[in-house]
Design a protein around this motif. Structure first.
Motif, PDB file in Angstrom:
ATOM      1  N   ASP A   1      35.613  34.235  33.389  1.00  0.00           N
ATOM      2  CA  ASP A   1      36.445  35.456  33.892  1.00  0.00           C
ATOM      3  C   ASP A   1      35.491  36.166  34.835  1.00  0.00           C
ATOM      4  O   ASP A   1      36.072  36.805  35.736  1.00  0.00           O
ATOM      5  CB  ASP A   1      37.139  36.132  32.850  1.00  0.00           C
ATOM      6  CG  ASP A   1      38.295  35.652  32.176  1.00  0.00           C
ATOM      7  OD1 ASP A   1      38.569  34.659  32.810  1.00  0.00           O
ATOM      8  OD2 ASP A   1      38.470  36.063  31.126  1.00  0.00           O
ATOM      9  N   PHE A   2      34.380  36.615  34.530  1.00  0.00           N
ATOM     10  CA  PHE A   2      33.382  37.500  35.223  1.00  0.00           C
ATOM     11  C   PHE A   2      33.002  36.816  36.552  1.00  0.00           C
ATOM     12  O   PHE A   2      33.102  37.518  37.557  1.00  0.00           O
ATOM     13  CB  PHE A   2      31.898  37.749  34.320  1.00  0.00           C
ATOM     14  CG  PHE A   2      31.114  38.651  35.106  1.00  0.00           C
ATOM     15  CD1 PHE A   2      30.893  39.734  35.554  1.00  0.00           C
ATOM     16  CD2 PHE A   2      29.882  37.701  35.613  1.00  0.00           C
ATOM     17  CE1 PHE A   2      29.951  40.422  36.339  1.00  0.00           C
ATOM     18  CE2 PHE A   2      28.953  38.159  36.482  1.00  0.00           C
ATOM     19  CZ  PHE A   2      29.072  39.463  36.664  1.00  0.00           C
TER      20      PHE A   2
ATOM     21  N   SER B   1      36.107  36.740  38.864  1.00  0.00           N
ATOM     22  CA  SER B   1      36.417  38.119  39.182  1.00  0.00           C
ATOM     23  C   SER B   1      35.441  38.807  40.205  1.00  0.00           C
ATOM     24  O   SER B   1      35.604  39.844  40.997  1.00  0.00           O
ATOM     25  CB  SER B   1      36.591  39.306  38.105  1.00  0.00           C
ATOM     26  OG  SER B   1      35.278  39.481  37.347  1.00  0.00           O
ATOM     27  N   THR B   2      34.255  38.177  40.364  1.00  0.00           N
ATOM     28  CA  THR B   2      32.994  38.451  41.283  1.00  0.00           C
ATOM     29  C   THR B   2      32.702  37.399  42.108  1.00  0.00           C
ATOM     30  O   THR B   2      31.513  37.439  42.453  1.00  0.00           O
ATOM     31  CB  THR B   2      31.974  39.281  40.103  1.00  0.00           C
ATOM     32  OG1 THR B   2      31.462  38.214  39.463  1.00  0.00           O
ATOM     33  CG2 THR B   2      32.271  40.047  39.528  1.00  0.00           C
TER      34      THR B   2
ATOM     35  N   LYS C   1      24.659  39.118  44.012  1.00  0.00           N
ATOM     36  CA  LYS C   1      25.032  39.120  42.674  1.00  0.00           C
ATOM     37  C   LYS C   1      24.101  38.550  41.915  1.00  0.00           C
ATOM     38  O   LYS C   1      23.807  38.659  40.739  1.00  0.00           O
ATOM     39  CB  LYS C   1      26.376  38.086  42.932  1.00  0.00           C
ATOM     40  CG  LYS C   1      26.982  37.713  41.407  1.00  0.00           C
ATOM     41  CD  LYS C   1      28.145  36.979  41.602  1.00  0.00           C
ATOM     42  CE  LYS C   1      28.756  36.318  40.059  1.00  0.00           C
ATOM     43  NZ  LYS C   1      29.738  35.529  40.286  1.00  0.00           N
TER      44      LYS C   1
ATOM     45  N   ARG D   1      30.545  47.504  42.007  1.00  0.00           N
ATOM     46  CA  ARG D   1      31.435  46.568  41.440  1.00  0.00           C
ATOM     47  C   ARG D   1      30.792  45.686  40.297  1.00  0.00           C
ATOM     48  O   ARG D   1      31.320  45.473  39.080  1.00  0.00           O
ATOM     49  CB  ARG D   1      32.331  45.751  42.390  1.00  0.00           C
ATOM     50  CG  ARG D   1      33.429  44.885  41.885  1.00  0.00           C
ATOM     51  CD  ARG D   1      34.093  44.073  42.686  1.00  0.00           C
ATOM     52  NE  ARG D   1      35.204  43.203  42.043  1.00  0.00           N
ATOM     53  CZ  ARG D   1      35.781  42.299  42.757  1.00  0.00           C
ATOM     54  NH1 ARG D   1      35.664  42.142  43.954  1.00  0.00           N
ATOM     55  NH2 ARG D   1      36.239  41.313  42.036  1.00  0.00           N
ATOM     56  N   LEU D   2      29.807  45.039  40.682  1.00  0.00           N
ATOM     57  CA  LEU D   2      29.008  44.108  39.819  1.00  0.00           C
ATOM     58  C   LEU D   2      28.645  44.752  38.609  1.00  0.00           C
ATOM     59  O   LEU D   2      28.801  44.383  37.475  1.00  0.00           O
ATOM     60  CB  LEU D   2      27.850  43.486  40.396  1.00  0.00           C
ATOM     61  CG  LEU D   2      28.268  42.512  41.646  1.00  0.00           C
ATOM     62  CD1 LEU D   2      26.835  42.150  42.563  1.00  0.00           C
ATOM     63  CD2 LEU D   2      28.666  41.097  41.037  1.00  0.00           C
TER      64      LEU D   2
ATOM     65  N   GLU E   1      31.784  45.201  36.281  1.00  0.00           N
ATOM     66  CA  GLU E   1      32.382  44.010  35.803  1.00  0.00           C
ATOM     67  C   GLU E   1      31.129  43.665  34.638  1.00  0.00           C
ATOM     68  O   GLU E   1      31.635  42.872  33.426  1.00  0.00           O
ATOM     69  CB  GLU E   1      32.535  43.099  36.938  1.00  0.00           C
ATOM     70  CG  GLU E   1      33.269  43.339  37.870  1.00  0.00           C
ATOM     71  CD  GLU E   1      34.856  42.852  37.311  1.00  0.00           C
ATOM     72  OE1 GLU E   1      34.955  42.530  36.125  1.00  0.00           O
ATOM     73  OE2 GLU E   1      35.997  43.334  38.012  1.00  0.00           O
TER      74      GLU E   1
ATOM     75  N   THR F   1      31.499  45.583  31.487  1.00  0.00           N
ATOM     76  CA  THR F   1      32.811  45.328  30.811  1.00  0.00           C
ATOM     77  C   THR F   1      32.566  43.801  30.159  1.00  0.00           C
ATOM     78  O   THR F   1      32.905  43.729  28.721  1.00  0.00           O
ATOM     79  CB  THR F   1      33.971  45.084  31.762  1.00  0.00           C
ATOM     80  OG1 THR F   1      34.084  46.481  32.308  1.00  0.00           O
ATOM     81  CG2 THR F   1      35.251  44.542  31.047  1.00  0.00           C
ATOM     82  N   GLN F   2      31.963  42.695  30.588  1.00  0.00           N
ATOM     83  CA  GLN F   2      31.790  41.455  29.986  1.00  0.00           C
ATOM     84  C   GLN F   2      30.918  41.489  28.814  1.00  0.00           C
ATOM     85  O   GLN F   2      31.184  41.043  27.887  1.00  0.00           O
ATOM     86  CB  GLN F   2      31.162  40.616  31.076  1.00  0.00           C
ATOM     87  CG  GLN F   2      30.798  39.217  30.375  1.00  0.00           C
ATOM     88  CD  GLN F   2      29.531  38.512  31.284  1.00  0.00           C
ATOM     89  OE1 GLN F   2      28.814  39.312  31.488  1.00  0.00           O
ATOM     90  NE2 GLN F   2      29.540  37.200  31.273  1.00  0.00           N
TER      91      GLN F   2
END
Length: 215
Positions: A81-82, A85-86, A97, A161-162, A165, A168-169
């Motif tokens: 999911d990570f 989404s990225t 990234k 943003r990274l 995310e 959260t992960q």
């Protein structure tokens, strides 16, 4: 140290293993999209290093009587999911990234390693060691952004943003695995300690963004 500790360590090694496998996939794909042969070779070497780390973790889990494929399974969805989404949309987003995302993950595992027995600590620290992408990413991104303010601003937003995310992960992975969550809570002392851990991650992220010229 007890069955619960051992269960938490197995979860930790399995999460690391899937992270390494995912990193290999991502870097191999990014290598094919590199605009130069130098970039392609650099990322291919990094991907190979990630697979080497994966094999180390596979062996360690086997020594504990655990099958890597089975133990990684609970972490697949969160990591996938990570990455979905990225998903980067350019070569430079891919580099940021790899640099920022992998750096955050490495910081997270290094902090946890301090709470482990000496042998497990050694293993964790060895597999989160920099595979060489840091210096390469810094050179590439700094050069690209030197005369391009628009790109610099875009990558700065991407880096923020990274961070969101990734945090959260990390919280999701820990919350979904009781033994891993207990390992982290015991090591950090309490929920305040966990909050301190995430502040450290954010501080290190800021330093990385500064080294990229994106702060």
């Amino acid at each position: 140290m007890g069955d619960k500790y051992e269960e938490g360590v197995v979860d930790l090694l399995a999460a690391l293993a899937y992270g390494e496998l995912s990193a290999f996939d991502r870097l191999a794909e990014d290598a094919r999209a590199a605009p130069t042969l130098t970039g392609r070779a650099a990322l291919a070497k990094m991907a190979a290093a990630e697979m080497g780390h994966y094999r180390v973790l596979e062996e360690q889990l086997a020594r504990r009587g655990a099958t890597v494929e089975t133990k990684m399974q609970p972490f697949v969805q969160a990591f996938d999911d990570f990455n979905e989404s990225t998903a980067p949309h350019s070569w430079h987003e891919s580099l940021v990234k790899a640099y920022v995302g992998d750096g955050l993950a490495a910081d997270f595992y290094r902090e946890i390693a301090e709470w482990l027995d000496p042998e497990t600590k050694r293993i964790v620290l060895s597999v989160v060691d920099d595979t060489g992408h840091s210096a390469f990413a810094e050179r590439e991104v700094l050069a690209a952004c030197a005369d391009d303010r628009t790109l610099r601003d875009k990558l700065a937003l991407w880096g923020r943003r990274l961070l969101g995310e990734a945090v959260t992960q990390a919280q999701r992975v820990a919350a979904e695995r009781d033994a891993l969550s207990e390992l982290i809570i015991r090591g950090s002392g309490d929920l305040t300690g966990i909050a301190t851990l995430f502040r450290k991650l954010q501080s290190n992220h800021t330093k990385r963004m500064q080294r990229l010229g994106l702060a």
